[in-house]
Design an enzyme around this catalytic site. Structure first.
Site, PDB file in Angstrom:
ATOM      1  N   CYS A  17     -30.998   4.777 -63.047  1.00 45.60           N
ATOM      2  CA  CYS A  17     -32.241   5.290 -63.646  1.00 45.60           C
ATOM      3  C   CYS A  17     -32.932   6.236 -62.672  1.00 45.60           C
ATOM      4  O   CYS A  17     -33.145   5.886 -61.511  1.00 45.60           O
ATOM      5  CB  CYS A  17     -33.176   4.128 -63.984  1.00 45.60           C
ATOM      6  SG  CYS A  17     -34.763   4.685 -64.674  1.00 45.60           S
ATOM      7  N   THR A  63     -18.369   5.767 -34.320  1.00 43.53           N
ATOM      8  CA  THR A  63     -18.093   6.541 -35.532  1.00 43.53           C
ATOM      9  C   THR A  63     -16.828   6.050 -36.238  1.00 43.53           C
ATOM     10  O   THR A  63     -15.990   5.367 -35.659  1.00 43.53           O
ATOM     11  CB  THR A  63     -17.947   8.030 -35.195  1.00 43.53           C
ATOM     12  OG1 THR A  63     -16.933   8.145 -34.184  1.00 43.53           O
ATOM     13  CG2 THR A  63     -19.249   8.601 -34.679  1.00 43.53           C
ATOM     14  N   CYS A 104     -14.960   5.676 -29.521  1.00 46.84           N
ATOM     15  CA  CYS A 104     -14.643   7.006 -30.049  1.00 46.84           C
ATOM     16  C   CYS A 104     -13.236   7.030 -30.634  1.00 46.84           C
ATOM     17  O   CYS A 104     -12.268   6.713 -29.947  1.00 46.84           O
ATOM     18  CB  CYS A 104     -14.794   8.067 -28.959  1.00 46.84           C
ATOM     19  SG  CYS A 104     -16.530   8.462 -28.675  1.00 46.84           S
ATOM     20  N   LYS A 115     -19.746  -1.050 -26.478  1.00 48.19           N
ATOM     21  CA  LYS A 115     -19.915  -0.327 -27.750  1.00 48.19           C
ATOM     22  C   LYS A 115     -18.664  -0.517 -28.589  1.00 48.19           C
ATOM     23  O   LYS A 115     -17.550  -0.217 -28.152  1.00 48.19           O
ATOM     24  CB  LYS A 115     -20.182   1.161 -27.493  1.00 48.19           C
ATOM     25  CG  LYS A 115     -20.540   1.921 -28.775  1.00 48.19           C
ATOM     26  CD  LYS A 115     -21.107   3.307 -28.460  1.00 48.19           C
ATOM     27  CE  LYS A 115     -21.510   4.030 -29.707  1.00 48.19           C
ATOM     28  NZ  LYS A 115     -22.108   5.350 -29.421  1.00 48.19           N
ATOM     29  N   PHE A 173     -15.902   1.960 -26.109  1.00 50.72           N
ATOM     30  CA  PHE A 173     -14.651   1.483 -26.693  1.00 50.72           C
ATOM     31  C   PHE A 173     -14.575   1.896 -28.162  1.00 50.72           C
ATOM     32  O   PHE A 173     -13.967   1.225 -28.970  1.00 50.72           O
ATOM     33  CB  PHE A 173     -14.584  -0.055 -26.629  1.00 50.72           C
ATOM     34  CG  PHE A 173     -14.502  -0.609 -25.244  1.00 50.72           C
ATOM     35  CD1 PHE A 173     -14.117   0.189 -24.172  1.00 50.72           C
ATOM     36  CD2 PHE A 173     -14.793  -1.944 -25.000  1.00 50.72           C
ATOM     37  CE1 PHE A 173     -14.036  -0.338 -22.887  1.00 50.72           C
ATOM     38  CE2 PHE A 173     -14.711  -2.479 -23.728  1.00 50.72           C
ATOM     39  CZ  PHE A 173     -14.343  -1.668 -22.658  1.00 50.72           C
ATOM     40  N   LYS A 213     -24.474  10.721 -22.341  1.00 55.65           N
ATOM     41  CA  LYS A 213     -23.169  11.010 -22.925  1.00 55.65           C
ATOM     42  C   LYS A 213     -22.040  10.563 -21.987  1.00 55.65           C
ATOM     43  O   LYS A 213     -22.111  10.741 -20.773  1.00 55.65           O
ATOM     44  CB  LYS A 213     -23.030  12.498 -23.235  1.00 55.65           C
ATOM     45  CG  LYS A 213     -21.714  12.822 -23.972  1.00 55.65           C
ATOM     46  CD  LYS A 213     -21.705  14.246 -24.498  1.00 55.65           C
ATOM     47  CE  LYS A 213     -20.294  14.664 -24.925  1.00 55.65           C
ATOM     48  NZ  LYS A 213     -19.913  14.166 -26.234  1.00 55.65           N
TER      49      LYS A 213
END
Lengths: 473, 435
Positions: free
Chosen positions: B390, B205, B139, B177, B137, B45
């Site tokens: 369907c 995110t 959040c 990121k 880069f 993290k």
């Protein structure tokens, strides 16, 4: 006949209070909110949904289920009541397995239909528990309508007529309103006084007066009603029972299943109700099953249903049959009662096994029996003079009109009645709309057959047609 | 069983499943248990700079979007980077890496957009023995208000600049990121390539408000009557992530930069799809946060079984297999003509195909009085909506018209030779070229 007389071997208190409370409690407990949404999520919201067609009151089932799924069970309840004001009871007592849930496409697909009945109960119970009655009366018309019978047909008719602005008086022969909902259905299908609670809720529409213990023919006459009211609706159901005549029919210890069920429903202490050690119920309908199961639950040692045809022809649904056998009831089919044997009280039955042609096969059974309950059919009783009849019941057309001007009829006392609460509700509702149309001929704008929005699909092209004529066969 | 060992920019892991930088990888206790369960790697993290750590809200950090039976489809969060002291994290990273040398240990970093800040933290991370770093880069909440996270990722020049600083100040491989909260992710990826990054990872995110409390008239999750946008993740974002991964994988300017795929990976199949579109590893967060670390057993076994069935011997062999088939709309074959076919034996007569087609599409389904549904070829444009609505899998399928047959809708003969928009007579640019 020795209806209601007991045999010496009957006993009360065969089971503990705890056992009785458990077994006579709710057959299908109420969903909680999460269960309801999970169950609702299974509905496919079918086009021109088969479940709607299968419902005698044509409730827009996919719509109300979607309303539950969307978190608005109160709106769902309104959708249900718009078509069926006794939707709470129907959710409990309808044989959904032969109606909406049989038609559900998921029944065909996987043998597991959307649980429409339980969802309907979740919706209606939600709003009833909140004490909401979401209907108001139209402005008073000054017209008065008499309703005979406070059963499903009469209550449904009375509510719709009152909503349209007319004043209603219901004449009910018994001490309490509700009809078969109160007196004729197994306790575990409608526990906790629901039948009376629903009547109380229904009456909150206003404009409805119930006069109990007023029996047509003895306390009141149709002529008087026609003179005093602008319209009369007859929904008194079937007051009589079909008799069984044969050797031993005078023995004590036998009676009508409907009376057994009524006594049980009105009892405040099931432990005080005596029941035989060996109970036999003659018949194959839901009344037979309700009587058999409840006598077993009261603690009878053996309970047998005698049905004269093959079991797959029993009027009671397969689900009801399975319920009975799961409770320990034996179903003996192709069996016809020949003789009741006993010294004063019934002790044994002599039964002929029969073939498909109803002729005895020669096989004879002797069944121990100290309580015999008859559920071989109910018949109209004390119909007023001057009404055309059809098969011993009051002849009425699709709108409920009888042969007498100003007199409508619906429910089990008419040929179209089929011993179902939901059918009686539909007939009472439709007769009410016709009564309203007739009474208010000057104001046709007030005459809709339905309170609800038109059913989905009603304005769509008929089946098989598309906007492209000639492009398909 | 296929060998799932992965070599991603020189970082080896026993399988391609890494836990993404997020709460599951915030401390030694969790990461040891994740490795014990079988995860191939973790991205620790995000660490911040030296000094008093950030603080988090003390009310709800997550909001949810549910499907049937409360199945979690989407999760949004407003949690910030690690709120534990830097030296504690570094000590724990070192200890875990020492005990699990075969697992990938990537450290996510987010410090202010100044070279000194990056220069200060990189050697300390390198000293833990970590295998690489991931530059956060992405959040979109909280830290972006302070000029970090997606505030950097949204400016390609910053992406390039910071990537270059990192390459200059550490020997560790650098993964950038990327945030999906941009108009075209290729610009960010190209910037990372220019900055010398070894790989990109995506998606972070997505800006989101999961729902609104209609009683309090506040967005959720609600903190004392107020709410803010959070980062959305979980199965609901997978299609967006797949698209962005594929876009980078097939972009010539990105030069085949290795990709660690992130976004809604919940089962082995999701992972296989990311690999097929060009990812070399996948990162998982929401699925672990929903079900716990135990899902790794299904993921590894499932990927392995599928690879065995298909004859693939390594995840690296799967990587990028579907990329050549990702193309532009204008390259799709217009001579590929299909018609829906409804299998009457499978049909349960719900009529959803009819309602969908009749009300919202091309009126191409007929219904008979006994509720038999059939397709009107003269109207069917093969949109696939009937298949999608369907409820019975396999009941409605799309059948290709053989070349040489007449399409009853257009009256045209279906040709064997592919033809796309670039050569279509209705294409204005074709006409211009012809003049």
């Amino acid at each position: 006949m020795a209806d209601g007389s007991q045999a010496g071997s009957w006993k009360s208190g065969r089971r503990t209070p705890e056992e009785l409370e458990r077994d006579f409690g709710d057959l299908h407990p109420l969903y909680d909110a999460h269960e309801a949404r999970v169950a609702a999520d299974r509905c496919y919201f079918c086009y021109d949904a088969p479940c709607i067609t299968a419902c005698p009151t044509a409730i827009d089932i996919p719509l109300f289920i979607r309303q539950i799924q969307a978190g608005q069970p109160g709106s769902a309840a309104k959708t249900i009541w718009d078509q069926n004001v006794l939707g709470g009871m129907c959710a409990r007592v309808c044989p959904t397995e032969t109606l909406c849930e049989e038609a559900c496409v998921r029944e065909a697909a996987e043998g597991r239909p959307v649980e429409i009945g339980r969802l309907q109960r979740y919706a209606t119970d939600t709003l009833m528990t909140q004490g909401v009655h979401p209907y108001e009366r139209a402005a008073s018309t000054g017209r008065r309508v008499a309703v005979v019978g406070a059963g499903p047909a009469g209550l449904s008719c009375a509510h719709r007529v009152a909503m349209r602005g007319h004043d209603v008086v219901i004449f009910e022969a018994r001490p309490k309103p509700g009809g078969l909902n109160e007196y004729g259905i197994a306790a575990y299908k409608t526990p906790d006084g629901f039948a009376q609670a629903e009547v109380d809720w229904l009456l909150r529409i206003g404009g409805i007066e119930i006069r109990e213990e007023h029996r047509l023919g003895s306390d009141i006459s149709l002529d008087t009603l026609r003179g005093e009211f602008d319209a009369v609706f007859l929904g008194m159901g079937l007051g009589g029972t079909r008799a069984w005549k044969g050797p031993g029919d005078d023995k004590a210890g036998q009676g009508e299943a409907v009376h057994f069920i009524a006594d049980l429903r009105q009892s405040s202490d099931l432990g005080a109700l005596p029941v035989g050690g060996d109970v036999v119920v003659v018949g194959g309908g839901m009344t037979a099953v309700d009587a058999a199961v409840q006598s077993k639950l009261l603690g009878a040692g053996t309970v047998t249903i005698l049905y004269r045809r093959a079991q797959d022809r029993m009027p009671a649904s397969r689900w009801e049959q399975d319920l009975a056998t799961s409770k320990g009831v034996r179903i003996l089919d192709r069996a016809v009662l020949r003789e009741i044997v006993g010294n004063g009280a019934v002790a044994e039955l002599i039964v002929d096994r029969v073939g498909d042609d109803m002729q005895p096969t020669g096989e004879v059974l002797r069944l121990a029996c100290d309580q015999l309950l008859r559920a071989i059919g109910q018949v109209a009783d004390g119909l007023p003079d001057g009404l055309e009849t059809d098969g011993g019941k009051i002849a009425a057309d699709a709108r409920g009109r009888t042969s007498l001007p100003g007199v409508w009829a619906g429910g089990d006392c008419t040929p179209a009645g089929d011993d179902l609460t939901v059918t009686a509700v539909a007939q009472g509702r439709d007769a009410a709309e016709d009564i309203h149309a007739v009474l208010m001929a000057a104001a046709p704008a007030r005459t809709g057959a339905l309170v609800a929005e038109p059913l989905r699909g009603i304005d769509a092209p008929p089946h098989g047609e598309t906007p492209h004529p000639g492009t398909h066969g | 069983m296929a060998d799932l060992t992965t070599d991603f920019i020189g970082i080896r892991s026993p399988n391609p499943f890494w836990l993404a930088s997020a709460p599951p990888t915030d401390k030694e206790y969790n990461v040891r248990r994740a490795f014990a369960a079988g995860w191939g790697g973790v991205v620790w993290k995000t660490l911040g700079e030296e000094g008093p750590p950030v603080v988090n809200v003390n009310g709800p950090r997550y909001g949810a979007v549910y499907g049937a039976d409360r199945r979690l489809l989407g999760l949004n969060n407003i949690e910030l980077i690690t709120d534990r002291p830097l030296e504690v994290n570094l000590r724990e990273i070192k200890a875990v890496k020492r005990d699990f040398p075969d697992r990938a240990m990537i450290v996510s970093i987010m410090v202010p957009c100044e070279e000194a800040a990056w220069k200060a933290i990189l050697p300390r991370v390198e000293a833990t023995g970590a295998d690489g770093i991931e530059l956060n880069f992405g959040c979109p909440h909280g830290m972006s208000e302070r000029g970090m996270g997606s505030a950097v990722g949204q400016v390609p020049e910053y992406v390039e600049m910071v990537a270059r600083w990192c390459k200059k100040h550490t020997r560790m491989p650098v993964i950038v990121k990327l945030t999906p909260n941009i108009t075209d992710v290729r610009h960010s990826a190209r910037a990372a390539v220019k900055g010398g990054a070894d790989a990109v990872s995506l998606i972070n995110t997505i800006n989101s408000i999961t729902s609104v409390d209609l009683d309090d008239m506040a967005p959720e999750p609600t903190i004392d009557g107020k709410g803010t946008h959070g980062g959305y993740c979980g199965p609901a974002v997978k299609p967006i992530a797949l698209h962005m991964v594929a876009d980078i994988a097939r972009d010539p300017e990105c030069g085949n930069i290795p990709i660690s795929g992130i976004g809604g990976v919940t089962t082995w199949r999701d992972a296989a799809e990311f690999l097929a579109l060009g990812a070399g590893t996948v990162q998982v967060c929401t699925a672990a946060m929903t079900y716990g670390f135990g899902i790794i057993k299904e993921m590894t076994q499932g990927l392995s079984d599928w690879m065995d069935a298909k004859g693939y011997v390594s995840p690296m062999e799967v990587s990028g297999r579907a990329v050549p088939n990702v193309t532009d709309w204008q390259r799709l074959n217009l001579e590929y003509v299909t018609k829906a076919r409804i299998d009457p034996d499978l049909c349960i007569k719900c009529g959803r195909c009819y309602a969908a087609c009749e009300d919202t599409s091309h009126q191409a389904i007929a219904v008979s009085p006994d509720r038999t549904f059939s397709v009107i070829d003269a109207e069917c444009v093969a949109c696939n909506l009937c298949v999608d609505v369907c409820p019975v899998e396999g009941c409605i399928t799309m059948e290709r018209l053989a070349p040489g047959t007449i399409d009853p809708r257009t009256g045209r003969e279906v040709r064997a030779e592919p033809a796309d928009w670039t050569t279509h007579p209705n294409n204005p640019s074709v006409k211009v070229a012809a003049e």
